[in-house]
Design an enzyme around this catalytic site. Structure first.
Site, mmCIF file in Angstrom:
data_model
loop_
_atom_site.group_PDB
_atom_site.id
_atom_site.type_symbol
_atom_site.label_atom_id
_atom_site.label_comp_id
_atom_site.label_asym_id
_atom_site.label_seq_id
_atom_site.Cartn_x
_atom_site.Cartn_y
_atom_site.Cartn_z
ATOM 1 N N ASP A 26 40.521 38.939 30.959
ATOM 2 C CA ASP A 26 41.225 39.650 32.043
ATOM 3 C C ASP A 26 40.187 40.307 32.949
ATOM 4 O OD1 ASP A 26 43.368 40.899 33.518
ATOM 5 O OD2 ASP A 26 42.889 42.764 32.509
ATOM 6 N N SER A 27 40.643 40.716 34.127
ATOM 7 C CA SER A 27 39.758 41.461 35.020
ATOM 8 C C SER A 27 39.351 42.802 34.402
ATOM 9 C CB SER A 27 40.472 41.713 36.346
ATOM 10 O OG SER A 27 41.655 42.445 36.119
ATOM 11 N N CYS A 50 45.519 37.324 32.873
ATOM 12 C CA CYS A 50 45.507 38.026 34.159
ATOM 13 C C CYS A 50 46.226 37.124 35.157
ATOM 14 C CB CYS A 50 44.068 38.251 34.582
ATOM 15 S SG CYS A 50 43.870 38.933 36.237
ATOM 16 N N GLU A 92 45.066 52.265 35.417
ATOM 17 C CA GLU A 92 43.627 52.448 35.193
ATOM 18 C C GLU A 92 43.275 53.938 35.093
ATOM 19 O OE1 GLU A 92 40.920 49.839 35.525
ATOM 20 O OE2 GLU A 92 42.477 48.347 35.214
ATOM 21 N N CYS A 108 51.965 41.031 36.385
ATOM 22 C CA CYS A 108 50.614 41.580 36.309
ATOM 23 C C CYS A 108 50.497 42.128 34.897
ATOM 24 C CB CYS A 108 50.424 42.698 37.338
ATOM 25 S SG CYS A 108 48.867 43.595 37.150
ATOM 26 N N HIS A 158 48.886 44.465 33.684
ATOM 27 C CA HIS A 158 48.901 45.930 33.581
ATOM 28 C C HIS A 158 50.331 46.477 33.473
ATOM 29 C CE1 HIS A 158 44.752 45.761 34.981
ATOM 30 N NE2 HIS A 158 44.654 47.075 34.924
HETATM 31 N N1 DGL Z 1 45.585 42.277 35.228
HETATM 32 C C1 DGL Z 1 45.583 41.786 36.571
HETATM 33 C C2 DGL Z 1 46.762 40.826 36.791
HETATM 34 O O1 DGL Z 1 47.470 40.469 35.840
HETATM 35 C C3 DGL Z 1 45.632 42.863 37.625
HETATM 36 C C4 DGL Z 1 44.518 43.841 37.651
HETATM 37 C C5 DGL Z 1 43.538 43.648 38.767
HETATM 38 O O2 DGL Z 1 43.916 43.787 39.947
HETATM 39 O O3 DGL Z 1 42.397 43.374 38.432
HETATM 40 O O4 DGL Z 1 46.983 40.397 37.911
#
Ligand code: DGL
Length: 262
Positions: free
Chosen positions: A8-9, A71, A149, A181, A183
């Site tokens: 993931d990012s 992600c 975050e 997403c 998150h």
């Molecule tokens: N976890 C990322 C997603 O599912 C979003 C977080 C980011 O913007 O890096 O898109």
């Protein structure tokens, strides 16, 4: 005996990692969060593609048995490339979530909340394009990642932001909402509160089910009583561990920093 590679990012993919651990508690795992370059969701798709492929190359070199792109923004930018580039099963977050939403929706009006990068890619539109009588309403919610975050999952400011973002989806009378997403499962409390009539689909949960199904079909499961889980970050390990523990509990520990990616 090889681990599952999860990418993931940053922290959001930990919701996928946790769902995989719930469904496959005996599997080894190596998780990589590109926190030094997160967020991806505000970046252009070519930039996300470049970063994501660097990270996936790194994970593929860790002798993993499958790659999970945990992600939505990265899945949107690299899924096709990744399937051509690696001789490994590739599991993404978008296709399993879109499939589940189509199955669940009675009215065919489906919403997706996501980052700007995912919205720009039209990847969810592509995923449902062939399904008749489905109308997809996409709403980017960039500030949601900022709240997560910062460790904020409740409170007046978050509620007001959610009410503003989700108003068009309420007006469109969607009956199913994809949390597009990784998150956002951490905000499912506030999102359900505002979208009380919609059924939520978590891309983390659906991705974990897809991981289970893929590894089962390919006879790649290998549960052990004492699985090893490694957590790698391109950013500060202490911050990753603190926020990871705060949001997802004690399984995030002994975080290692990787320097060799960029
Ligand atoms: N976890 C990322 C997603 O599912 C979003 C977080 C980011 O913007 O890096 O898109």
């Amino acid at each position: 005996m090889r681990p599952i590679g999860v990418f993931d990012s940053g922290f959001g993919g930990l919701t996928v990692a946790r769902a995989i651990m719930d469904q496959l508690p005996g599997e080894d795992m190596v998780y990589l969060g590109d926190t030094a370059r997160a967020p991806y969701g505000t970046k252009s798709l070519p930039e996300v593609r470049e970063y994501a492929l660097e990270c996936l190359d790194y994970l593929a070199n860790q002798d993993v048995k499958a790659l999970v792109i945990a992600c939505n923004s990265a899945s949107s930018a690299v899924l096709r490339d990744a399937r051509e580039r690696y001789d490994l099963p590739i599991i993404d977050v978008i296709l399993p979530s879109a499939r589940r939403a189509v199955k669940l929706s009675k009215s065919g009006r489906i919403g997706v909340v996501c980052t700007q990068a995912t919205a720009n890619s039209l990847s969810y539109d592509d995923a449902v394009a062939a399904v008749p009588d489905v109308e997809l309403v996409t709403q980017p919610c960039p500030r949601f990642v900022e709240f997560v975050e910062a460790g904020v999952t409740s409170g007046a400011e978050l509620l007001q932001t959610a009410q503003e973002y989700l108003l068009p989806l309420r007006a469109a009378a969607i009956d199913t909402l994809i949390l597009g997403c990784t998150h956002y499962p951490l905000l499912s409390g506030v999102i359900s509160y505002v979208m009380e009539d919609a059924t939520l689909v978590s891309s983390a949960e659906e991705c974990a089910k897809e991981t289970y199904a893929t590894l089962t079909d390919l006879a790649l499961l290998n549960p052990s009583p004492d699985p090893t889980r490694r957590f790698l970050t391109t950013g500060a390990p202490a911050l990753f561990e603190t926020l990871g523990k705060r949001l997802l509990g004690g399984f995030v520990s002994q975080v290692e920093q990787v320097y060799t990616i960029s």
